[in-house]
Design a protein around this motif. Structure first.
Motif, PDB file in Angstrom:
ATOM      1  N   PHE A 223      -3.313   1.710 -13.119  1.00 37.12           N
ATOM      2  CA  PHE A 223      -3.574   1.636 -11.496  1.00 37.12           C
ATOM      3  C   PHE A 223      -4.662   0.745 -11.205  1.00 37.12           C
ATOM      4  O   PHE A 223      -4.552  -0.169 -10.212  1.00 37.12           O
ATOM      5  CB  PHE A 223      -3.392   3.019 -11.032  1.00 37.12           C
ATOM      6  N   TRP A 224      -5.695   0.948 -11.932  1.00 37.34           N
ATOM      7  CA  TRP A 224      -7.020   0.388 -11.552  1.00 37.34           C
ATOM      8  C   TRP A 224      -6.763  -1.085 -12.088  1.00 37.34           C
ATOM      9  O   TRP A 224      -7.214  -2.157 -10.946  1.00 37.34           O
ATOM     10  CB  TRP A 224      -7.963   0.946 -12.217  1.00 37.34           C
ATOM     11  N   LEU A 225      -6.416  -1.520 -13.094  1.00 39.51           N
ATOM     12  CA  LEU A 225      -6.231  -2.739 -13.462  1.00 39.51           C
ATOM     13  C   LEU A 225      -5.266  -3.775 -12.689  1.00 39.51           C
ATOM     14  O   LEU A 225      -5.419  -4.627 -12.595  1.00 39.51           O
ATOM     15  CB  LEU A 225      -6.161  -2.852 -14.963  1.00 39.51           C
ATOM     16  N   SER A 226      -4.220  -2.912 -12.207  1.00 37.99           N
ATOM     17  CA  SER A 226      -3.208  -3.631 -11.602  1.00 37.99           C
ATOM     18  C   SER A 226      -3.493  -3.737  -9.916  1.00 37.99           C
ATOM     19  O   SER A 226      -2.696  -4.248  -9.286  1.00 37.99           O
ATOM     20  CB  SER A 226      -1.918  -3.024 -11.817  1.00 37.99           C
ATOM     21  N   GLY A 227      -4.528  -3.303  -9.591  1.00 36.99           N
ATOM     22  CA  GLY A 227      -4.981  -3.254  -8.167  1.00 36.99           C
ATOM     23  C   GLY A 227      -4.492  -2.451  -7.156  1.00 36.99           C
ATOM     24  O   GLY A 227      -4.174  -2.685  -6.120  1.00 36.99           O
ATOM     25  N   ARG A 228      -3.716  -1.214  -7.742  1.00 34.87           N
ATOM     26  CA  ARG A 228      -2.806  -0.169  -6.915  1.00 34.87           C
ATOM     27  C   ARG A 228      -3.856   0.666  -6.211  1.00 34.87           C
ATOM     28  O   ARG A 228      -3.593   1.333  -5.259  1.00 34.87           O
ATOM     29  CB  ARG A 228      -1.831   0.417  -7.672  1.00 34.87           C
ATOM     30  N   ILE A 229      -5.033   0.989  -6.839  1.00 31.87           N
ATOM     31  CA  ILE A 229      -6.052   1.878  -6.288  1.00 31.87           C
ATOM     32  C   ILE A 229      -6.836   1.588  -5.009  1.00 31.87           C
ATOM     33  O   ILE A 229      -7.538   0.440  -5.310  1.00 31.87           O
ATOM     34  CB  ILE A 229      -6.808   2.458  -7.321  1.00 31.87           C
ATOM     35  N   GLU A 230      -6.758   2.144  -4.246  1.00 32.95           N
ATOM     36  CA  GLU A 230      -7.571   1.703  -2.887  1.00 32.95           C
ATOM     37  C   GLU A 230      -9.061   2.026  -3.346  1.00 32.95           C
ATOM     38  O   GLU A 230      -9.412   2.945  -3.935  1.00 32.95           O
ATOM     39  CB  GLU A 230      -7.139   2.688  -1.595  1.00 32.95           C
ATOM     40  N   PRO A 231      -9.861   1.238  -2.777  1.00 30.46           N
ATOM     41  CA  PRO A 231     -11.282   1.231  -3.228  1.00 30.46           C
ATOM     42  C   PRO A 231     -11.999   2.543  -2.967  1.00 30.46           C
ATOM     43  O   PRO A 231     -12.834   2.870  -3.944  1.00 30.46           O
ATOM     44  CB  PRO A 231     -12.134  -0.002  -2.451  1.00 30.46           C
TER      45      PRO A 231
ATOM     46  N   SER B 239      -6.486   1.347   7.075  1.00 31.42           N
ATOM     47  CA  SER B 239      -7.191   0.231   6.902  1.00 31.42           C
ATOM     48  C   SER B 239      -7.963   0.263   5.430  1.00 31.42           C
ATOM     49  O   SER B 239      -8.496  -0.803   4.784  1.00 31.42           O
ATOM     50  CB  SER B 239      -8.111   0.106   7.778  1.00 31.42           C
ATOM     51  N   GLN B 240      -7.857   1.778   5.042  1.00 30.51           N
ATOM     52  CA  GLN B 240      -8.533   1.666   3.265  1.00 30.51           C
ATOM     53  C   GLN B 240      -7.428   1.330   2.337  1.00 30.51           C
ATOM     54  O   GLN B 240      -7.901   1.259   1.386  1.00 30.51           O
ATOM     55  CB  GLN B 240      -8.763   3.321   3.359  1.00 30.51           C
ATOM     56  N   ALA B 241      -6.315   1.282   2.815  1.00 34.28           N
ATOM     57  CA  ALA B 241      -5.415   0.870   1.633  1.00 34.28           C
ATOM     58  C   ALA B 241      -5.231  -0.572   1.371  1.00 34.28           C
ATOM     59  O   ALA B 241      -4.597  -1.368   1.785  1.00 34.28           O
ATOM     60  CB  ALA B 241      -4.038   1.231   2.159  1.00 34.28           C
ATOM     61  N   VAL B 242      -6.261  -0.918   0.551  1.00 33.24           N
ATOM     62  CA  VAL B 242      -6.709  -2.328   0.127  1.00 33.24           C
ATOM     63  C   VAL B 242      -6.232  -2.537  -1.098  1.00 33.24           C
ATOM     64  O   VAL B 242      -6.749  -2.007  -1.985  1.00 33.24           O
ATOM     65  CB  VAL B 242      -8.060  -2.903   0.502  1.00 33.24           C
TER      66      VAL B 242
ATOM     67  N   PRO C  35       0.781  -1.066  -0.049  1.00 35.21           N
ATOM     68  CA  PRO C  35       0.185  -0.130   0.072  1.00 35.21           C
ATOM     69  C   PRO C  35       0.921   1.069   0.030  1.00 35.21           C
ATOM     70  O   PRO C  35       0.462   2.491  -0.785  1.00 35.21           O
ATOM     71  CB  PRO C  35      -1.026  -0.045   1.304  1.00 35.21           C
ATOM     72  N   ALA C  36       1.788   1.343   0.685  1.00 33.62           N
ATOM     73  CA  ALA C  36       2.652   2.507   0.979  1.00 33.62           C
ATOM     74  C   ALA C  36       3.499   2.833  -0.415  1.00 33.62           C
ATOM     75  O   ALA C  36       3.452   3.921  -0.906  1.00 33.62           O
ATOM     76  CB  ALA C  36       3.792   2.343   1.769  1.00 33.62           C
ATOM     77  N   ALA C  37       3.824   1.774  -1.317  1.00 37.51           N
ATOM     78  CA  ALA C  37       4.474   1.995  -2.580  1.00 37.51           C
ATOM     79  C   ALA C  37       3.438   2.416  -3.639  1.00 37.51           C
ATOM     80  O   ALA C  37       3.658   3.301  -4.416  1.00 37.51           O
ATOM     81  CB  ALA C  37       5.310   0.604  -2.840  1.00 37.51           C
ATOM     82  N   ASN C  38       2.092   1.821  -3.524  1.00 34.73           N
ATOM     83  CA  ASN C  38       1.134   2.118  -4.460  1.00 34.73           C
ATOM     84  C   ASN C  38       0.674   3.768  -4.029  1.00 34.73           C
ATOM     85  O   ASN C  38       0.498   4.370  -5.000  1.00 34.73           O
ATOM     86  CB  ASN C  38      -0.245   1.471  -4.126  1.00 34.73           C
TER      87      ASN C  38
END
Length: 359
Positions: A118-126, A351-354, A10-13
């Protein structure tokens, strides 16, 4: 840590997304400055058609240039102001408008393509997905607003509507503010307590006041109101000049009377400066050693510098260079005011950084 593992960090994202948003912010800054130059050089009506895709390619032959000039000859600006303009003179104004439109398209690509990645690679928090989609939608709306603005000057006017110009500028600033808001939430925060219970609300009010002041500046630009009454602190020989309300209905003076519009821009600027001063004094008195209080000092310095630049621009009768510095500094003030406001809320919860887990 492997590259695969970093995808779910999450931090790197957050760092990657902040870098991306910072680049987009700089691109928007450049876009607004070029847009200001386009307005100041009276270039905004040189391209009379909206071609979102084909319009990326400028005229490539003498015949194509003549075709563009012939289209320009059909509008009131040419017929009433620039009649007899040479092809070389037309090219000068055309390139400004073309550069502005190209930059606008570039900003759209610069935002949309990384967003998809970022979206498709799962890097964006919901919790960030909807805000980022909202910013993308605002960008699309801005393209429509830009053409809506241009169309106001193609038939019955020799320039664009000041209402539409101010709307176009303000929406660009709203987009910039939204990007800064999201980016600041992804950054680390000090955790210092707010100087008072009302500090965050005051910071929010100041940010909104900056946005309103930019809108008023757009009206000034749209009416060329800065080219008259080039004295300070007096305006037409008085602090409150006469004949501010000569139009009916009364409210029309605040949007269509160049004298009233300039007066409103001046005095709302004084109100903004005073609000920032009070915010700084109150914060330093209550919590001088916090990052929140220190930011109020920076904000006050920025607003004071901006006021000084505005005065010099007015006294110099709005030369292009000073006008663009004034516009650019307004964006810096807005970005800092929004970041200052956002800082009272702290970083997005960990906790939001999923992030998506790979492997």
């Amino acid at each position: 840590m492997t590259n695969v593992e970093s995808f779910s960090d999450p931090a790197a994202n957050r760092i990657a997304i902040r870098v991306w948003l910072a680049i987009v912010s700089l691109a928007i800054f450049a876009l607004v400055i070029v847009g200001g130059a386009t307005r100041l050089t009276d270039s905004g009506l040189s391209i009379t058609q909206w071609k979102p895709i084909h319009g990326v390619i400028p005229p490539l032959s003498e015949a194509q240039w003549e075709e563009e000039l012939e289209l320009y000859r059909q509008i009131p600006e040419y017929q009433q102001i620039n009649k007899g303009m040479s092809l070389s003179e037309f090219k000068y104004i055309y390139w400004w408008e073309w550069a502005h439109r190209l930059l606008a398209r570039g900003v759209g690509v610069l935002f949309a393509v990384p967003l998809a990645f970022f979206w498709l690679s799962g890097r964006i928090e919901p919790h960030l997905k909807l805000p980022l989609l909202g910013i993308l939608a605002l960008g699309g709306l801005q393209g429509f607003i830009g053409w809506w603005m241009v169309t106001s000057g193609l038939v019955d006017r020799v320039d664009v509507s000041q209402y539409r110009l101010a709307t176009h500028l303000t929406l660009a600033c709203v987009i910039l503010a939204a990007i800064v808001w999201v980016s600041r939430g992804l950054a680390p925060h000090s955790g210092d307590p707010a100087p008072s219970a009302g500090s965050a609300g005051t910071a929010g009010l100041i940010a909104i006041m900056v946005l309103v002041q930019i809108y008023l500046g757009g009206l000034v630009a749209g009416l060329d109101a800065g080219l008259a009454y080039n004295t300070w602190p007096l305006m037409d020989g008085a602090i409150v000049p006469p004949n501010l309300f000569t139009m009916s209905p009364l409210v029309a003076n605040f949007f269509e009377n160049a004298k009233t519009v300039q007066f409103t821009h001046r005095f709302f600027g004084y109100a903004l400066w005073l609000a920032v001063l009070i915010h700084m004094i109150a914060s330093l008195a209550r919590a001088p050693d916090t990052t929140h209080a220190r930011r109020t000092v920076v904000l006050f310095v920025l607003v004071t510098i901006q006021a000084g630049i505005g005065i010099v621009t007015l006294l110099q009768q709005v030369p292009v260079s000073w006008a663009l510095v004034h516009q650019g500094t307004a964006l810096i003030v807005l970005a800092f005011a929004v970041a200052h406001w956002r800082a009272f809320r702290g970083s997005y919860s960990s906790s939001q950084a999923v992030a998506r887990t790979f492997g």
